[in-house]
Design a protein around this motif. Structure first.
Motif, mmCIF file in Angstrom:
data_model
loop_
_atom_site.group_PDB
_atom_site.id
_atom_site.type_symbol
_atom_site.label_atom_id
_atom_site.label_comp_id
_atom_site.label_asym_id
_atom_site.label_seq_id
_atom_site.Cartn_x
_atom_site.Cartn_y
_atom_site.Cartn_z
ATOM 1 N N ALA A 24 11.764 -17.564 21.499
ATOM 2 C CA ALA A 24 11.578 -16.113 21.621
ATOM 3 C C ALA A 24 11.157 -15.502 20.302
ATOM 4 C CB ALA A 24 12.871 -15.466 22.123
ATOM 5 N N LEU A 25 11.811 -15.948 19.216
ATOM 6 C CA LEU A 25 11.442 -15.428 17.899
ATOM 7 C C LEU A 25 10.007 -15.783 17.555
ATOM 8 C CD1 LEU A 25 14.665 -16.167 15.794
ATOM 9 C CD2 LEU A 25 13.895 -13.959 16.688
ATOM 10 N N SER A 26 9.586 -16.990 17.916
ATOM 11 C CA SER A 26 8.219 -17.421 17.616
ATOM 12 C C SER A 26 7.209 -16.577 18.382
ATOM 13 C CB SER A 26 8.047 -18.901 17.948
ATOM 14 O OG SER A 26 8.905 -19.696 17.157
ATOM 15 N N VAL A 27 7.484 -16.331 19.668
ATOM 16 C CA VAL A 27 6.579 -15.515 20.478
ATOM 17 C C VAL A 27 6.503 -14.106 19.919
ATOM 18 C CG1 VAL A 27 6.239 -14.471 22.738
ATOM 19 C CG2 VAL A 27 6.845 -16.888 22.562
ATOM 20 N N ASP A 28 7.665 -13.509 19.629
ATOM 21 C CA ASP A 28 7.689 -12.161 19.065
ATOM 22 C C ASP A 28 6.964 -12.127 17.724
ATOM 23 O OD1 ASP A 28 9.084 -11.213 21.199
ATOM 24 O OD2 ASP A 28 11.038 -11.184 20.204
ATOM 25 N N GLY A 29 7.193 -13.172 16.906
ATOM 26 C CA GLY A 29 6.581 -13.214 15.583
ATOM 27 C C GLY A 29 5.072 -13.314 15.641
ATOM 28 N N LEU A 30 4.551 -14.121 16.589
ATOM 29 C CA LEU A 30 3.105 -14.234 16.758
ATOM 30 C C LEU A 30 2.516 -12.913 17.231
ATOM 31 C CD1 LEU A 30 2.876 -17.765 18.385
ATOM 32 C CD2 LEU A 30 1.846 -17.089 16.199
ATOM 33 N N TYR A 31 3.213 -12.246 18.144
ATOM 34 C CA TYR A 31 2.759 -10.951 18.662
ATOM 35 C C TYR A 31 2.745 -9.914 17.542
ATOM 36 C CZ TYR A 31 2.765 -6.669 21.483
ATOM 37 O OH TYR A 31 2.463 -5.439 22.017
ATOM 38 N N GLU A 32 3.820 -9.853 16.783
ATOM 39 C CA GLU A 32 3.954 -8.864 15.724
ATOM 40 C C GLU A 32 2.932 -9.068 14.612
ATOM 41 O OE1 GLU A 32 7.442 -7.900 12.540
ATOM 42 O OE2 GLU A 32 7.996 -7.787 14.652
ATOM 43 N N SER A 33 2.577 -10.323 14.336
ATOM 44 C CA SER A 33 1.687 -10.612 13.222
ATOM 45 C C SER A 33 0.270 -10.110 13.439
ATOM 46 C CB SER A 33 1.654 -12.126 12.956
ATOM 47 O OG SER A 33 1.029 -12.811 14.021
ATOM 48 N N ASN A 34 -0.054 -9.699 14.655
ATOM 49 C CA ASN A 34 -1.408 -9.211 14.960
ATOM 50 C C ASN A 34 -1.460 -7.709 15.224
ATOM 51 O OD1 ASN A 34 -3.442 -11.528 15.141
ATOM 52 N ND2 ASN A 34 -1.682 -12.358 16.238
ATOM 53 N N ARG A 35 -0.366 -7.016 14.942
ATOM 54 C CA ARG A 35 -0.313 -5.585 15.236
ATOM 55 C C ARG A 35 0.060 -4.795 13.976
ATOM 56 N NH1 ARG A 35 -0.350 -4.228 20.504
ATOM 57 N NH2 ARG A 35 0.839 -2.331 20.134
ATOM 58 N N PRO A 36 -0.938 -4.433 13.158
ATOM 59 C CA PRO A 36 -0.639 -3.673 11.938
ATOM 60 C C PRO A 36 -0.057 -2.301 12.273
ATOM 61 C CG PRO A 36 -2.886 -4.534 11.920
ATOM 62 C CD PRO A 36 -2.362 -4.729 13.303
ATOM 63 N N VAL A 37 0.852 -1.857 11.418
ATOM 64 C CA VAL A 37 1.402 -0.509 11.540
ATOM 65 C C VAL A 37 0.947 0.305 10.331
ATOM 66 C CG1 VAL A 37 3.406 -1.290 12.833
ATOM 67 C CG2 VAL A 37 3.544 -1.102 10.361
ATOM 68 N N VAL A 38 0.787 1.601 10.533
ATOM 69 C CA VAL A 38 0.400 2.506 9.451
ATOM 70 C C VAL A 38 1.647 3.166 8.892
ATOM 71 C CG1 VAL A 38 -0.931 4.544 8.806
ATOM 72 C CG2 VAL A 38 -1.857 2.937 10.497
ATOM 73 N N ASN A 39 1.880 2.983 7.605
ATOM 74 C CA ASN A 39 2.973 3.662 6.920
ATOM 75 C C ASN A 39 2.397 4.811 6.093
ATOM 76 O OD1 ASN A 39 5.109 2.106 7.854
ATOM 77 N ND2 ASN A 39 4.857 0.566 6.265
ATOM 78 N N ASN A 40 2.800 6.028 6.432
ATOM 79 C CA ASN A 40 2.375 7.205 5.684
ATOM 80 C C ASN A 40 3.389 7.494 4.587
ATOM 81 O OD1 ASN A 40 -0.074 8.566 7.151
ATOM 82 N ND2 ASN A 40 1.293 7.849 8.768
ATOM 83 N N VAL A 41 2.922 7.518 3.357
ATOM 84 C CA VAL A 41 3.801 7.696 2.203
ATOM 85 C C VAL A 41 3.256 8.809 1.320
ATOM 86 C CG1 VAL A 41 4.828 6.558 0.196
ATOM 87 C CG2 VAL A 41 4.323 5.229 2.253
ATOM 88 N N THR A 42 4.096 9.758 0.987
ATOM 89 C CA THR A 42 3.715 10.822 0.054
ATOM 90 C C THR A 42 4.353 10.535 -1.294
ATOM 91 O OG1 THR A 42 3.534 12.455 1.835
ATOM 92 C CG2 THR A 42 3.793 13.298 -0.411
ATOM 93 N N ILE A 43 3.524 10.529 -2.345
ATOM 94 C CA ILE A 43 4.006 10.236 -3.690
ATOM 95 C C ILE A 43 3.625 11.393 -4.614
ATOM 96 C CG2 ILE A 43 3.850 8.668 -5.668
ATOM 97 C CD1 ILE A 43 3.298 6.405 -3.725
ATOM 98 N N THR A 44 4.620 11.950 -5.255
ATOM 99 C CA THR A 44 4.410 13.071 -6.165
ATOM 100 C C THR A 44 4.254 12.554 -7.584
ATOM 101 O OG1 THR A 44 5.698 14.543 -4.745
ATOM 102 C CG2 THR A 44 5.392 15.225 -7.035
ATOM 103 N N LEU A 45 3.166 12.978 -8.229
ATOM 104 C CA LEU A 45 2.906 12.588 -9.609
ATOM 105 C C LEU A 45 2.917 13.818 -10.503
ATOM 106 C CD1 LEU A 45 -0.014 9.999 -9.145
ATOM 107 C CD2 LEU A 45 2.459 9.582 -9.200
ATOM 108 N N GLY A 46 3.720 13.762 -11.547
ATOM 109 C CA GLY A 46 3.869 14.923 -12.422
ATOM 110 C C GLY A 46 2.593 15.308 -13.133
ATOM 111 N N ARG A 47 1.714 14.340 -13.423
ATOM 112 C CA ARG A 47 0.509 14.630 -14.195
ATOM 113 C C ARG A 47 -0.745 14.772 -13.333
ATOM 114 N NH1 ARG A 47 0.419 10.343 -19.064
ATOM 115 N NH2 ARG A 47 0.003 8.930 -17.306
ATOM 116 N N LEU A 48 -0.568 14.747 -12.028
ATOM 117 C CA LEU A 48 -1.732 14.803 -11.151
ATOM 118 C C LEU A 48 -2.410 16.167 -11.245
ATOM 119 C CD1 LEU A 48 -3.130 13.022 -8.938
ATOM 120 C CD2 LEU A 48 -1.910 14.455 -7.274
ATOM 121 N N PRO A 49 -3.715 16.226 -11.518
ATOM 122 C CA PRO A 49 -4.415 17.522 -11.557
ATOM 123 C C PRO A 49 -4.464 18.157 -10.171
ATOM 124 C CG PRO A 49 -5.696 15.795 -12.664
ATOM 125 C CD PRO A 49 -4.586 15.110 -11.923
#
Length: 291
Positions: A24-49
């Motif tokens: 089961a882990l192998s099947v799930d792992g093969l399935y998961e390895s072909n489905r990219p997820v998008v992680n949205n990350v906001t990063i604050t930079l003190g010197r950013l213009p």
């Protein structure tokens, strides 16, 4: 003499249960390895213009191209990026997997062909300022010069201990790229043309390089290498993390003044499965710190 092993009903059922879990882990792992997820990350930079406020960087990493296992995940990752409206795409290394017999010419040539196929897929990435890359340890273990030429022939800029500025009005945001740590990376050379006080985003394959990067005038480090462990079990975590990918293996962390983001990658190494660690497309939105 013949030795007979008697299996009880209970041990037989336990064996079947264990085999079922593994399957089961192998099947799930093969399935998961072909489905990219998008992680949205906001990063604050003190010197950013102000001119770069809301600047969007899409990050992909650790492709480990293989026509049977990672090709679909890479193509899916490219499609995801192209929906995000990124200003810049960054690729943080390991376009191929260095074979165990890398000293043999035919094996090396096969890896080079995989780099070509990987670059062809990545050439379809879309962003305002194009795609910028650094090499990973696997790329260096095969042929850094040839892989650099392949990527650049597909309109992917490869930073080799170098940097360049993005201009907006009278302000700049520097994009720097160091070679694979610790053997080839040279931070002093990488940052030698960056004026003191100007904001800098550094690409370096190995995240634990942050312990050295934090001694330099860098605002944000983007890395890969760790695969996030690739297989992560509940209550256990990653089964394995590589050297220089153990202190900052995934996500956003702070090292002194430096912010570090580690992408868990697209491809796989060893077994072609991922578990509780899906392939990642990161969309980083830079924000100017409020005064």
């Amino acid at each position: 003499m013949v030795v007979r092993t008697f299996v009880t009903r209970r041990s037989f059922i336990k064996g079947l249960s264990a085999a079922g879990v593994v399957a089961a882990l192998s099947v799930d792992g093969l399935y998961e390895s072909n489905r990219p997820v998008v992680n949205n990350v906001t990063i604050t930079l003190g010197r950013l213009p102000q001119e770069f406020d809301s600047f969007k960087i899409a990050q992909l990493s650790d492709f480990h191209f293989d026509s049977h296992f990672s090709a679909n995940a890479i193509s899916a990752g490219v499609e995801e990026v192209n929906t995000l409206g990124a200003d810049l795409v960054v690729l943080t290394g390991d376009f191929i997997t260095a074979p165990v017999g890398k000293r043999f010419a035919p094996v090396r040539e096969k890896a080079i062909l995989q780099a070509q196929s990987c670059a062809e897929r990545l050439s379809k990435l879309e962003s305002k300022f194009g795609s910028v890359a650094v090499l990973g340890n696997h790329d260096w273990n095969v042929d850094a010069e040839r892989i650099t030429k392949i990527l650049e022939s597909h309109d992917i800029t490869v930073l080799r201990n170098s940097s360049f500025p993005l201009q907006a009005g009278n302000t700049r945001l520097w994009i720097a790229g160091a070679d694979s740590f610790p053997e080839f990376g040279n931070l002093a050379k990488t940052l030698e043309h960056v004026p003191k006080g100007e904001p800098t985003v550094l690409l370096v394959h190995e995240p634990d390089a942050a312990d050295q990067v934090c001694e330099f005038d860098v605002d944000l480090q983007l890395s890969g290498h760790s695969h996030g462990g690739q297989v992560c079990l509940p209550l256990v975590g990653p089964l394995y993390l590589p050297e220089l990918g153990r202190k900052y293996p995934r996500g956003l962390q702070q090292v002194k003044h430096l912010q570090v983001y580690t992408n868990v990658g697209i491809g796989t190494l060893g077994a072609p499965i991922r578990l509780n660690c899906p392939p990642e497309v990161t969309l980083i939105t830079l924000r100017k710190a409020m005064s």
